[in-house]
Design an enzyme around this catalytic site. Sequence first.
Site, short mmCIF file in Angstrom:
data_model
loop_
_atom_site.label_atom_id
_atom_site.label_comp_id
_atom_site.label_asym_id
_atom_site.label_seq_id
_atom_site.Cartn_x
_atom_site.Cartn_y
_atom_site.Cartn_z
CB SER A 1 -0.70 -0.07 1.31
OG SER A 1 -1.51 1.25 1.51
CE1 TYR B 1 -3.55 -2.60 5.33
CE2 TYR B 1 -3.02 -0.43 4.49
CZ TYR B 1 -3.58 -1.65 4.29
OH TYR B 1 -4.04 -2.18 2.89
CE LYS C 1 -1.10 -3.85 3.06
NZ LYS C 1 -1.44 -5.32 2.24
#
Length: 249
Positions: free
Chosen positions: A143, A156, A160
């Site tokens: 991402s 997150y 990533k």
Amino acid sequence: MGNLRDRVAVITGASSGLGAAMARRFAAAGASVVVNYRGNEAGATAVVAAIHADGGQAVAHQANVTQSAAADGLIARAVQEFGRLDILVNNAGMRQDALILRMKEQDWQAVLTTNLTAAFLCTRPALRTMVRQRYGRILNVASVVGVTGNAGQANYAAAKAGLIGLTRATAREVATRGITVNVLAPGFFHTRMTADVTEEMRKFVMNQIPMGRWGDPAETAAAAAFLVSDDAGYITGQVLNVDGGLVMA
């Protein structure tokens, strides 16, 4: 469209969103696809049915790829069903957002396990087959958040960013074996994972995207199809942002 004729692909988390779009795109380009899902059986079944309706080959396979035995079984299913494994897309992911001062340890761990550890658990058995074949394409779906960071998404973003490190280390290990390992880093797309984003946040994000719009999953699928094709055979260890210019801004 990248030519994937006679290739066999496994895509984790492919029952909806970006994974489903990649499954359909790969199949349209000639690949046989194993559509992995954890709980969304109806979604995976629908993806397989759509591929069959278009004349392609696909099977659905339930596996919680955060578990080593399940990840091994997923890769084994591809080889059993189609005789080989050429492409692995580590796409399974989840969000559990909170400011770091309020983030629960279990939410940190769950996001790291699903977004990062699962990719390792699938990559390891996939490489055993790819090294023997002296051919393979591994694509890790990260991402832009893993590149830039984002408030409220420490878990997150860390997962990533970790995928990017995993990708580059793996790419160096297998580069002489005909195997490429790359990262696709999507920006903001209309998927089930972003369905809970508030209207206020949508407007804020929109103002940061030079193209002035969110992406369509088909646009990520097109970039993915290139990176796993023979046309990208001299590209490895790279991060391709598909984000409407967000990171550039």
